[in-house]
Design an enzyme around this catalytic site. Sequence first.
Site, mmCIF file in Angstrom:
data_model
loop_
_atom_site.group_PDB
_atom_site.id
_atom_site.type_symbol
_atom_site.label_atom_id
_atom_site.label_comp_id
_atom_site.label_asym_id
_atom_site.label_seq_id
_atom_site.Cartn_x
_atom_site.Cartn_y
_atom_site.Cartn_z
ATOM 1 C CE LYS A 35 -20.465 -65.190 36.435
ATOM 2 N NZ LYS A 35 -21.374 -64.321 37.228
ATOM 3 C CB SER A 55 -22.876 -62.728 34.239
ATOM 4 O OG SER A 55 -22.727 -62.756 35.643
ATOM 5 C CB SER A 108 -25.298 -62.890 37.472
ATOM 6 O OG SER A 108 -25.313 -61.687 36.755
#
Length: 528
Positions: free
Chosen positions: A129, A204, A228
């Site tokens: 990420k 996210s 997330s």
Amino acid sequence: MGLTVGERVQRCLLRAVSGLFFAVFRLFSHRGPDRAAKLPPVRNPLLTVPAVQLAEKIRRREVTSVEVVQAYIDRIQEVNPLLNAVVKDRFSAALSEAAHVDRLIDEETGGEEALADRFPLLGVPLSVKECFLLQGMPCTTGVVSRAGVLASADAPAVALLKRAGAIPIGVTNTPELCMWMESSNHLYGTTNNPYDIQRMCGGSSGGEGSILGSGGSVIGVGSDIGGSIRMPCFFNGIFGHKGTTGIVCNDGQHPPSSGMHEEFLSTGPMCRYAEDLLPMLRIMAGANADKLSLSSEVDLKKLRFFTVVDDGGSPLTSPVDKQLVEAQRKVAQRLESDLGVKVKEISFPQLKYSHQIWDTFLALPDKDGKPPQPFVELMANGGPAVWPVWELIKWLFGKSDHTIPAIGLALLDSIRSPTPPPFILQQKEALQRSMEEVLGTNGVLLYPPHPVLAQKHHHPIFTPFNASYTGIFNILGLPVTQCPLGLSVEGLPLGVQVVAGKLQDHLTLAVALYLQKVFGGWRDPGAT
């Protein structure tokens, strides 16, 4: 549980306001991608092997690390033009590191077991990420003013995976500042869902979910403060684990924790195969892995199982999709028929206030009385002050560097009361006590991951409170594993959250293995 008259009025007003905003949004927003575009199926058999097995094959010289890394590079180059999931690759460096791994194996004199002990993920590609520090790679979280910011070191969790032999191949998209349930920003653009590119991939850790779900990665690193990890895993049909709070180090990501956020944030693994969850968690936890019983055998027949079908009827959230209700019912049926256990349907009245609890606790100050960093300061990134109302006006004319979710969050942040509502604090404490009493050390709870399936791009703006289905477990600090359960009639992933008591992560991971065996786990979106 029925709604009161006041709650019915609240729900009607919410829908009316959402409808009005939706009409305005449609007027000013751009059209999404063409639904006709479809991912090609996975053809290389190396892409359908779990990470732990890939590492074993590499150690045994059945395949080289270079071959494995190249296979994933080829897949990313095939699907990323449709997905926009990987925002910066390091393919050349990854191939060089893979060649080094192959030489290391050729020169190893201690045998395969010695390599497995020192480097359990030796030669296996890894996606990360973009909010995490990965040396030499961008760390912007989609903030335009952070363009060009490069990491000079690795986040601790990333460093541990690299030390275990994993090879990072790229970083993946997030929402602006990681505080939204769709991965879209003005720096990198919008990431698409591999099962339907007109739909969102979640957030996210949405870029991670998308590239993993497409077969472009086998394991990845995510973080979760409100769902997330779990929402992207649900929307993209993969596995993910939000561990017991405080086990995996959260350092080395942007934005840094402030207020009480460290109490609720969890860094964890995301992957296509359930058998990769536990080894990844063991590595990422470092010395804290000893606090978990990850080496303990789990007899599923000796566990107590519970199912909660919804949040009790909050007027803020959407009704749970009937296909999700049915999928969770089938899980309960299979558990009972296969294991001889009883799955008890229960409810927690306090779940109706999940959003209010999550929102209240995220705004609390730390133990020294320091509140969370204002969202407008994070948006400004040390530059000129950001004025949310002015940014909203600029957005209407396509002139703002910020996304509408970030602007909206900044507006809400500016009007939030500094005093937490006593009633909500009481509801949280009551829920914490009740859930911990129910789960104990051998209880497992099934709960929907989200009330609806993956939505069309940007539609979550009009259903923002649905994230409370995941966010509540961040506040409670409980371990949760997100598990895929096949596809809906629309061809979209179904799934369920599996919850256990604190430090009982091994229970949810064991259930994930069972659910993969029974329901088939990840499905190739190109083959559907």
